[in-house]
Design an enzyme around this catalytic site. Structure first.
Site, PDB file in Angstrom:
ATOM      1  N   CYS A   1       0.964  -1.254  -0.085  1.00 51.31           N
ATOM      2  CA  CYS A   1       0.083   0.086  -0.196  1.00 51.31           C
ATOM      3  C   CYS A   1       0.890   1.261  -0.103  1.00 51.31           C
ATOM      4  O   CYS A   1       1.891   1.246   0.724  1.00 51.31           O
ATOM      5  CB  CYS A   1      -1.002   0.104   1.094  1.00 51.31           C
TER       6      CYS A   1
ATOM      7  N   ARG B   1       3.821  -0.205  -5.083  1.00 51.19           N
ATOM      8  CA  ARG B   1       3.349  -0.716  -3.500  1.00 51.19           C
ATOM      9  C   ARG B   1       2.004  -1.378  -3.651  1.00 51.19           C
ATOM     10  O   ARG B   1       1.832  -2.083  -2.365  1.00 51.19           O
ATOM     11  CB  ARG B   1       3.254   0.389  -2.499  1.00 51.19           C
TER      12      ARG B   1
ATOM     13  N   TRP C   1      -2.636  -2.686  -1.731  1.00 50.06           N
ATOM     14  CA  TRP C   1      -2.284  -4.196  -1.633  1.00 50.06           C
ATOM     15  C   TRP C   1      -3.311  -4.765  -0.692  1.00 50.06           C
ATOM     16  O   TRP C   1      -3.029  -4.695   0.548  1.00 50.06           O
ATOM     17  CB  TRP C   1      -1.006  -4.535  -1.644  1.00 50.06           C
TER      18      TRP C   1
ATOM     19  N   GLU D   1      17.205 -17.404  -8.863  1.00 48.86           N
ATOM     20  CA  GLU D   1      16.880 -15.908  -8.999  1.00 48.86           C
ATOM     21  C   GLU D   1      16.166 -15.826 -10.501  1.00 48.86           C
ATOM     22  O   GLU D   1      15.131 -15.412 -10.663  1.00 48.86           O
ATOM     23  CB  GLU D   1      17.975 -15.090  -8.964  1.00 48.86           C
TER      24      GLU D   1
ATOM     25  N   GLU E   1       7.510 -14.300 -11.305  1.00 51.43           N
ATOM     26  CA  GLU E   1       6.927 -13.273 -10.976  1.00 51.43           C
ATOM     27  C   GLU E   1       6.172 -12.337 -11.757  1.00 51.43           C
ATOM     28  O   GLU E   1       5.273 -11.840 -11.777  1.00 51.43           O
ATOM     29  CB  GLU E   1       7.460 -12.543  -9.560  1.00 51.43           C
TER      30      GLU E   1
ATOM     31  N   HIS F   1      17.262 -36.661  -8.485  1.00 47.23           N
ATOM     32  CA  HIS F   1      16.716 -37.238  -7.403  1.00 47.23           C
ATOM     33  C   HIS F   1      15.151 -36.948  -7.427  1.00 47.23           C
ATOM     34  O   HIS F   1      14.484 -36.998  -6.097  1.00 47.23           O
ATOM     35  CB  HIS F   1      17.303 -36.614  -6.048  1.00 47.23           C
TER      36      HIS F   1
ATOM     37  N   LYS G   1       6.112  -4.216  -4.228  1.00 43.88           N
ATOM     38  CA  LYS G   1       7.480  -3.773  -4.070  1.00 43.88           C
ATOM     39  C   LYS G   1       8.047  -4.058  -2.615  1.00 43.88           C
ATOM     40  O   LYS G   1       8.979  -4.732  -2.510  1.00 43.88           O
ATOM     41  CB  LYS G   1       7.813  -2.676  -4.657  1.00 43.88           C
TER      42      LYS G   1
HETATM   43  C1  AGP Z   1      11.871  -9.923  -6.076  1.00 45.13           C
HETATM   44  O1  AGP Z   1      11.839  -9.541  -7.400  1.00 45.13           O
HETATM   45  C2  AGP Z   1      10.760  -9.815  -5.238  1.00 45.13           C
HETATM   46  N1  AGP Z   1       9.873  -8.889  -5.770  1.00 45.13           N
HETATM   47  C3  AGP Z   1      10.884 -10.131  -3.901  1.00 45.13           C
HETATM   48  O2  AGP Z   1      11.139 -11.491  -3.671  1.00 45.13           O
HETATM   49  C4  AGP Z   1      11.734  -9.322  -2.977  1.00 45.13           C
HETATM   50  O3  AGP Z   1      13.122  -9.612  -3.300  1.00 45.13           O
HETATM   51  C5  AGP Z   1      11.306  -9.548  -1.446  1.00 45.13           C
HETATM   52  O4  AGP Z   1      10.074  -9.007  -1.375  1.00 45.13           O
HETATM   53  C6  AGP Z   1      12.267  -9.062  -0.310  1.00 45.13           C
HETATM   54  O5  AGP Z   1      12.444  -7.437  -0.562  1.00 45.13           O
HETATM   55  P1  AGP Z   1      13.331  -6.612  -0.093  1.00 45.13           P
HETATM   56  O6  AGP Z   1      14.801  -6.964  -0.479  1.00 45.13           O
HETATM   57  O7  AGP Z   1      13.049  -5.257  -0.127  1.00 45.13           O
HETATM   58  O8  AGP Z   1      13.517  -7.070   1.636  1.00 45.13           O
END
Ligand code: AGP
Length: 631
Positions: A2, A27, A74, A504, A511, A527, A626
């Protein structure tokens, strides 16, 4: 999660609130709304979905208000419907509130207020706040006011009843010359303009208007009026607080010709890696120079006699932590664990002496990471009250809550990242870990000067090598991405220091493209996960010459034998790789210990182009936000 904004001044509030919400839409984007004071009443306009829906509604609304608050949501409590959109109002429609956070005790407050005749119109936790303020306003006797306004006192009393983490902004039609904000463990920044004052969940909403800012702290409440900003603690004591000047400019928060912020941020990586290295790595150091090539500007006591390191983080930052573990163990010889902060907060590892705890969070606002670090801070203070707990944060936002929680920071200097998918903040987190590991290796003499020299030389080359990948690969990856528009599953494999890059790469893809993807250590495929493979499941293998190169190529062959299409992230002009892979995403030759900074770049581009090709909202993927400030 939010975003909230507030404005009081001489300009039209609606335009400023909407511009601010645009900058905060990363956000959350389930719904949006604004409330302004028009001719003695509150005008509240809300819309389900993204901000453009609210903008459409506002076309037919004429507003001349100079005071207002806004919100982009959000959803936590209550579905993403218009009736749950902020701002929320009291029964008499005289008070409007926006909140980022959660009121944990909202159920009992709601029952209490309902019993007193307050009418609720939403399913949200936030709605208790305007009703509670209305109730407090009714109960305040004149002699209780002290030097503060009745409105401020009512908000203060209401806030003292709230449990949880929140940042709120409140307007009242009965107090049209002020608005009130309060903060308890959720970010809120105040902005000082010329006869106008702002609040926002994050600074990008403020930089078009001012660079004079004041981050509100936990337990603080502020009154913004055309005359200025007054800050108080929750007990009502007036505090002396001075704003500081931010070294940002408005261009930093624009797309600058790129289709999406994410692509712009991918392209900013050579520059931000340069900036991060410039902050910590000596430009002139060479083998034979006295002292460490790295200066992290941290107290030496932080690292004295450490026997282990624990890293706490979430999501992409957790992946950076896994690369960090590899570096700290292999270069500096320090046993290191990496834990999901969201797990650690409820099942912390047994406490060990001589331990350095590192919290990694680009935003510095991730609720799980902050809570886990706070827990660790308390546990360590109890274990040894005579010394400061050894806590270090790695963050892109030193002004964040993390900056206040931990005494030592490594700032990653990536500049503001607006795309929800982390890219440039990830590579600079890795640079922070390289610098830390090399410095510790130097101090502990676990690497020879010649080995340190090789690492330093390699680090200095990285920005130019990222440029080579961006220039030579983007077109090819864009074309390749067309072939995966209908793909439903992807597997990413890597080993050693590139296993976290497989994780990653798969996180980036899932995402933003909503394609199911898994990251595995290449040797683990046999495995179990190998059962998933057939011609419809592409496998991306990260295979960089080094101690696991042949192994990864063998694992890739095992996938090929199951008909999987093989995409290799490998070095340029490698004949063996050309024979193994159906498609090659080449990177320049580099020692494998430094390769994650390069191998992640083609994976970011692949995820970006697949998602863009599918016509998805790359910068604001569904269900995500974010900074995840809630549990
Ligand atoms: C990354 O692409 C994500 N949107 C998410 O996993 C992010 O890295 C996670 O929420 C942690 O955020 P931060 O680094 O601000 O703590």
């Amino acid at each position: 999660m939010c975003g909230i904004v507030g404005y009081i001044g001489t300009k039209r509030a609606t335009e400023i609130l909407m511009a601010g919400l645009e900058k905060l839409e990363y956000r959350g984007y389930d719904s949006a709304g604004i409330a302004t004071i028009e001719a003695g009443d509150i005008q509240c306009v809300r819309a389900k979905g993204k901000l453009f829906n609210l903008r459409d509604k506002l076309v037919s609304v004429d507003s001349i208000a100079h005071l207002g608050i806004g919100h982009t949501r959000w959803a936590t409590h209550g579905k993403p419907e218009e009736y749950n959109a902020h701002p929320h109002m009291d029964t008499a429609l005289r008070i409007a509130v926006v909140m980022n956070g959660i009121v944990e005790n909202y159920r009992s407050l709601r029952e209490e207020l309902k019993a007193k005749g307050h009418e609720f119109r939403s399913d949200t936790d936030t709605e208790v706040i305007p009703h509670l303020i209305a109730e407090c306003l009714m109960g305040i006797a004149r002699q209780d006011l002290g030097t503060t306004s009745k409105f401020l006192t009512a908000v203060r009393l209401a806030v003292s009843r709230l449990q949880g983490a929140f940042a709120i902004a409140i307007i009242s039609a009965d107090y049209p010359e002020e608005f009130i904000v309060a903060r308890q463990q959720a970010p809120l920044v105040l902005g000082y303009g010329d006869g106008e004052f702002f609040c926002a969940s994050d600074v990008p909403a403020l930089v078009p208007y001012t660079r004079l800012i004041l981050p509100l702290q936990d337990g603080e409440i502020a009154r913004l009026s055309p005359l200025g900003i007054e800050v108080y603690n929750f007990a009502g004591d007036k505090l002396k607080r001075s704003p500081r000047t931010l070294n940002w400019n408005p261009v930093m928060v624009e797309k600058q010709g790129f289709k999406h912020y994410m692509l712009k941020e991918i392209y900013e990586q050579p520059g931000v890696v340069r900036a991060c290295l410039a902050a910590y790595l000596s430009e002139t150091w060479e083998v034979g120079t006295a002292g460490s090539p790295i200066d992290l500007k941290l107290p030496t006591a932080l690292f004295k006699d450490i026997e282990q390191i624990q890293i706490l983080a979430c999501g992409t930052s957790w992946h950076a932590g896994l690369v960090g573990k590899h570096l700290l163990e292999q270069l500096a010889g320090i046993p290191t664990t990496v834990q999901y902060a969201s797990e650690f907060r409820y099942s912390p590892s047994p406490i060990t002496p001589h331990t350095l705890t590192i919290g990694v969070t680009q935003s510095g606002e991730t609720g799980d990471t902050l809570t886990a670090l706070d827990l660790e801070k308390n546990r360590r203070s109890q274990l040894d009250p005579s010394r400061q707990p050894r806590l270090l944060g790695i963050t892109n936002r030193p002004e964040s809550s993390l900056g206040r929680l931990v005494p030592n920071l490594i700032e990653t200097h990536a500049g503001i990242e607006i795309g929800v998918a982390a890219t440039k903040t990830f590579v600079t987190q890795l640079i922070a870990f390289y610098c830390l590991a090399i410095d510790l290796a130097y101090q502990r003499q676990t690497q020879t000067p010649a080995q340190i020299g090789e690492l330093v030389t390699g680090l200095r080359q990285l920005p130019a090598l990222i440029e080579v990948i961006l220039e030579s690969q983007e077109r090819y990856i864009e074309t390749l991405s067309h072939e995966f528009s209908d793909t439903q599953d992807f597997i990413f494999i890597g080993r050693g220091i590139n296993f976290p890059i497989a994780l990653e790469g798969s996180l980036k893809l899932k995402e933003i493209s909503y394609i199911h993807a898994e990251g595995y250590p290449a040797g683990e495929m046999k495995h179990g996960p190998i059962a998933l493979l057939d011609a419809k499941v592409p496998v991306v293998a990260i295979a960089v010459p080094g101690n696991v190169y042949e192994k990864v190529l063998s694992n890739a062959q095992e996938a090929k034998a199951r008909d999987a299409r093989l995409i290799g992230v490998t070095v340029m002009d490698d004949p063996e790789a050309a024979l193994t892979f159906d498609d090659v995403l080449p990177i320049p030759a580099i020692p494998d210990i430094l390769s994650p900074i390069l191998t992640v770049i083609p994976l970011q581009l692949l995820a970006y182009h697949i998602a863009a090709r599918r016509g998805l909202d790359v910068d604001q993927p569904r269900n995500l936000a974010k900074s995840v400030t809630v549990e």
